[in-house]
Enzyme design. Structure first.
Site, PDB file in Angstrom:
ATOM      1  CD  GLN A  66      -3.146   0.824   0.656  1.00 48.50           C
ATOM      2  OE1 GLN A  66      -3.638  -0.293   0.694  1.00 48.50           O
ATOM      3  NE2 GLN A  66      -3.702   1.813   0.033  1.00 48.50           N
ATOM      4  CG  PHE A  67       1.988   3.516  -3.680  1.00 46.86           C
ATOM      5  CD1 PHE A  67       1.992   4.880  -3.925  1.00 46.86           C
ATOM      6  CD2 PHE A  67       1.132   2.711  -4.407  1.00 46.86           C
ATOM      7  CE1 PHE A  67       1.141   5.432  -4.872  1.00 46.86           C
ATOM      8  CE2 PHE A  67       0.282   3.249  -5.350  1.00 46.86           C
ATOM      9  CZ  PHE A  67       0.285   4.618  -5.590  1.00 46.86           C
ATOM     10  CB  THR A  68      -1.863   5.317  -0.841  1.00 44.68           C
ATOM     11  OG1 THR A  68      -2.487   4.204  -0.204  1.00 44.68           O
ATOM     12  CG2 THR A  68      -2.013   5.218  -2.353  1.00 44.68           C
TER      13      THR A  68
END
Length: 148
Positions: free
Chosen positions: A78-80
């Site tokens: 989940q790079f966000t």
């Protein structure tokens, strides 16, 4: 690394209509590799999460860990979680590790959990995933290895 832990009754990840990962009772772990993270960071975070007392004991108190309950983990990249919202209304994600490094650390994290004896499934790195879950509690915990 940053992680969001959600205690779940069940969770699943689908890509293109196909289930690519799932778990029953345990944790959905959204994970984001950050610049400077290493295998040592990964290992330490996996051990911390495996031992966190987030599950109810016989008296209904959060006294049991994932290791103690035998629960599973579903790990989703989940790079966000690296979102920078300090300027304007559009988040920036330059604080996340570069994709090749991030994928390796993500997979290392999942392997570290599995190596501790936790049944571990994953999403699909870089894919457009649909994540479904039944949050138990709800219990949601945020971790950052750089936080004091």
């Amino acid at each position: 690394m940053r992680a969001v832990l959600q205690r779940v009754s069940q969770a699943a990840v689908t890509v293109g209509g196909d289930v690519v990962g799932q778990c029953g009772p345990g944790l959905l772990i959204l994970i984001c590799a950050m610049p400077g993270d290493t295998k040592d960071t990964v290992s330490a975070l996996a051990q911390k999460i495996a031992k966190m007392r987030l599950f109810k004991d016989a008296e209904g108190k959060m006294n049991l860990s994932l290791l103690q309950t035998g629960g599973g983990a579903l790990v989703v990249s989940q790079f966000t979680l690296a979102a920078d919202t300090s300027r304007g209304n559009r988040p920036g994600f330059s604080g996340a590790a570069k994709p090749v490094e991030a994928e390796n650390l993500y997979l290392d994290f999942a392997e570290s959990l599995a190596g501790l004896g936790i049944g571990t499934d994953t999403g699909q790195f870089g894919a457009d995933m649909s994540v479904s879950l039944v949050n138990d509690g709800p219990v949601t915990i945020w971790l950052d290895t750089d936080a004091p």
